[in-house]
Structures are given as C-alpha cells and as structure tokens.
Design an enzyme around this catalytic site. Structure first.
Site, PDB file in Angstrom:
ATOM      1  N   ARG A  77       0.828  -1.211   0.000  1.00 51.55           N
ATOM      2  CA  ARG A  77       0.000   0.000   0.000  1.00 51.55           C
ATOM      3  C   ARG A  77       0.859   1.255   0.000  1.00 51.55           C
ATOM      4  NH1 ARG A  77      -4.669   0.195  -1.422  1.00 51.55           N
ATOM      5  NH2 ARG A  77      -5.227  -1.569  -0.081  1.00 51.55           N
ATOM      6  N   ARG A 128       2.471  -6.550  -9.660  1.00 51.79           N
ATOM      7  CA  ARG A 128       2.798  -5.850  -8.406  1.00 51.79           C
ATOM      8  C   ARG A 128       3.121  -6.797  -7.260  1.00 51.79           C
ATOM      9  NH1 ARG A 128      -2.629  -3.251  -5.563  1.00 51.79           N
ATOM     10  NH2 ARG A 128      -4.043  -4.988  -5.888  1.00 51.79           N
ATOM     11  N   HIS A 155       0.340   3.215 -10.523  1.00 52.91           N
ATOM     12  CA  HIS A 155      -0.645   3.600  -9.484  1.00 52.91           C
ATOM     13  C   HIS A 155       0.024   4.467  -8.409  1.00 52.91           C
ATOM     14  CE1 HIS A 155      -3.847   3.105  -6.571  1.00 52.91           C
ATOM     15  NE2 HIS A 155      -4.473   2.184  -7.270  1.00 52.91           N
ATOM     16  N   ASP A 177     -12.847   8.394  -6.885  1.00 50.53           N
ATOM     17  CA  ASP A 177     -12.223   7.266  -7.600  1.00 50.53           C
ATOM     18  C   ASP A 177     -12.710   7.358  -9.047  1.00 50.53           C
ATOM     19  OD1 ASP A 177     -11.050   4.923  -8.366  1.00 50.53           O
ATOM     20  OD2 ASP A 177     -12.102   3.642  -6.927  1.00 50.53           O
ATOM     21  N   GLU A 203      -2.660   8.448 -11.364  1.00 45.92           N
ATOM     22  CA  GLU A 203      -2.123   7.273 -12.042  1.00 45.92           C
ATOM     23  C   GLU A 203      -2.131   7.455 -13.560  1.00 45.92           C
ATOM     24  OE1 GLU A 203      -4.419   3.893 -10.568  1.00 45.92           O
ATOM     25  OE2 GLU A 203      -5.005   5.091  -8.843  1.00 45.92           O
TER      26      GLU A 203
HETATM   27  O1  TA6 Z   1      -6.848   2.965  -8.976  1.00 53.49           O
HETATM   28  C1  TA6 Z   1      -7.862   3.167  -8.059  1.00 53.49           C
HETATM   29  C2  TA6 Z   1      -8.299   1.828  -7.507  1.00 53.49           C
HETATM   30  O2  TA6 Z   1      -8.648   0.976  -8.542  1.00 53.49           O
HETATM   31  C3  TA6 Z   1      -9.427   2.085  -6.513  1.00 53.49           C
HETATM   32  O3  TA6 Z   1     -10.658   1.618  -6.977  1.00 53.49           O
HETATM   33  C4  TA6 Z   1      -8.952   1.499  -5.220  1.00 53.49           C
HETATM   34  O4  TA6 Z   1      -9.628   0.420  -4.792  1.00 53.49           O
HETATM   35  C5  TA6 Z   1      -7.470   1.355  -5.444  1.00 53.49           C
HETATM   36  O5  TA6 Z   1      -7.227   1.219  -6.808  1.00 53.49           O
HETATM   37  C6  TA6 Z   1      -6.644   0.436  -4.599  1.00 53.49           C
HETATM   38  O6  TA6 Z   1      -6.662  -0.897  -5.006  1.00 53.49           O
HETATM   39  P1  TA6 Z   1      -5.925  -1.973  -4.131  1.00 53.49           P
HETATM   40  O7  TA6 Z   1      -6.162  -3.306  -4.795  1.00 53.49           O
HETATM   41  O8  TA6 Z   1      -4.461  -1.621  -4.120  1.00 53.49           O
HETATM   42  O9  TA6 Z   1      -6.515  -1.911  -2.757  1.00 53.49           O
END
Ligand code: TA6
Length: 279
Positions: free
Chosen positions: A60, A83, A153, A198, A255
């Site tokens: 994260r 990832r 991201h 989002d 992103e």
């Molecule tokens: O890029 C935005 C997103 O797709 C959101 O919808 C949010 O859930 C985020 O990515 C994080 O995703 P993750 O799988 O890392 O918790």
C-alpha cells in the site's frame, strides 16, 4: 551517481542516488518504487505505515505497477500480477546527471495459468536532479497477439487532502467508480477532494499539475492516455486494513494509465508507457 543493493523493510531493493542528494528506492518485489526524495530529505511518495511487505502481498503506497490488468478488468487478481511478483534486476546505467535502474519480469507457470501469454516486461526507474521517470515496456514474446491494461498507481505524499487541487482535467469525460456512472463531464478547473474520489479520466492531457498547499508538482505522461485519480476519503479508508484511519489525508493517487483502449500487441511487438514526476 550510484545504485546499491539494500534491504527496505526486509525486502531486497535498489537505492539510486545522485551527487546533489536526490534518491529513489525500488523493490524487486513488484518493481515497486517506494521512495523518492528529490532533495535527499523530503519524501514525495506516500507509503502506508501499515503496508505489508511479505512475499506475494500488494504493497500500500509508493508506485504499484498494475499489469497486465487494471482493477478488475480481466481474468487476473485485482490490478494484475506484476505488483505482487519478484522482478529480476536488469542492466543498470549511471550517467553523470542521471541514474537508471532496470527490472524485468517474464511469464511463469503461475502467470500463464491466469493470463496465457509469453511476455517480457521491463520497468526503468530513471532518477535525475528534479524528476523521477518510471517507464514500463512490454514485449509480446509469444506467437499470438495479446492485450492488456495497465497503470502506474502513483501514491503521492501530500500535506493534507483538504489543501490539494489537481488541474488539467477540465472538460474530460470520466467514469466515476464511486457512483458507477459512466460518461461524466469534468466541469471543474481545479479538482478538490471531499470524501471518496475514484475516477478514470479518459484521454487526459500529457501534463497534470498537483497543487499541495504552496507546493506544485507536475505529472507528465507518455503513451498512457488515461488518468486515474483516487483518494479513499475517511469512510473507505476505515475499510482498508493496511491503511491507517487518517492515511487518506496524506495521500492522493494520480495514475498514468492505459485502460479505455487496451494495448494490443502482435507477436514480437513492444509498447512503452511512462510517467514523469517533476518536483
Ligand atoms: O486505482 C484506483 C483503484 O482501482 C481504486 O478503486 C482502489 O480500490 C485502489 O485502486 C486500490 O486498489 P488496491 O487493490 O491496491 O486496494
């Protein structure tokens, strides 16, 4: 300019440095950039205190590489397998005023079981005095065409979400992932935040600007036509186990992405897309 092998939260990593102090750290796990300090002191990427660095986890913060799938748009796990896999170090380059670390990933029996394509992905992390460029190159090394979606991201560290505005999005069409509404029109010159945001903005300009209080950052992209903007807000943050409850205040994701028009590669062909953060 140096590149050294270090351990970051017990995870093998490469640390890039320049004589003027600029520094970046990229993990082999996910080719995940976890730190960028243009002046050697001030961190510009957000990394959660509760991030999980154990093998196979999705970290994260920093810059997760979403490939070969953005979000749930395909057969892979959320945001694809790149990832969560360990990449191998490639050729490194240390010039007089910039340093490049290269990481590579190819198909494995595990990736083939969810996404049946041979590929070579190369992630270059290019550090210079004032900017950080992250470039993803994908080659189709198989015999049949493949398609993928992707995003860099990027979690940016901010002073406070209440003091942040993004410019460059006015007039664009976006998909609002919070309400589920497609084909929304951005009417604001400056995007500010109140609660969860989002969105996938289509055909974004090549430069977006983030204003964080008095500080500005430019985000340049090449060949990644869409832009995703994400901040979970308090309510959603409370449901994310690896994010502190107040973490949403100190991060915003901008992103660089290729989503609306999946990238199609014929056998042997390659594609490159990049994002440059300019402090
Ligand atoms: O890029 C935005 C997103 O797709 C959101 O919808 C949010 O859930 C985020 O990515 C994080 O995703 P993750 O799988 O890392 O918790």
């Amino acid at each position: 300019m140096t590149i050294e092998t270090v351990s970051f939260k017990n995870s093998p990593a490469l640390r890039l440095t320049l004589p003027d102090g600029a520094e970046a750290i990229v993990l082999l796990h996910g080719a995940h950039v976890v730190s960028w300090k243009p002046d050697g002191k001030t961190e510009r990427l957000y990394l959660s205190d509760k991030a999980d660095f154990s093998p196979g986890s999705a970290i994260r913060g920093g810059v997760p590489v979403c490939f070969p799938q953005f979000s749930t748009l395909g057969p892979c796990a959320m945001h694809g397998f790149a990832r969560t896999m360990v990449w191998r170090p490639g050729e490194m380059e240390t010039g007089t005023d910039r340093t490049t670390a290269r990481l590579e990933l190819s198909e494995t029996p595990e990736t083939l079981s969810v996404w049946p394509h041979a590929f070579k992905a190369v992630l270059d992390v290019i550090l210079d005095a004032k900017s950080l460029c992250i470039r993803l190159n994908v080659q189709n090394t198989g015999a049949a065409p493949l398609t993928f979606t992707s995003a860099l991201h990027t979690y940016l560290r901010i002073g406070n979400i209440d003091d942040v505005a993004i410019t460059g999005l006015e007039g664009l069409t976006y998909h609002d992932k919070v309400t589920g509404q497609e084909n929304q029109k951005e009417t604001r010159r400056e995007l500010t935040f109140a609660g969860q945001t989002d969105r996938i903005y289509y055909k974004a300009p090549k430069v977006l600007t983030l204003r964080d209080g008095a500080r500005l950052m430019e985000l340049h992209t090449d060949n990644m036509p869409d832009a995703v903007i994400w901040n979970p807000g308090l309510e959603r943050a409370l449901t994310i186990p690896d994010l502190p409850d107040d973490g949403y205040q100190f991060m915003v994701c901008i992103e660089a992405a290729a989503i609306a028009q999946p990238v199609r590669l014929e056998a042997g062909k390659s594609w490159s897309g990049s994002q440059i953060l300019k402090a």
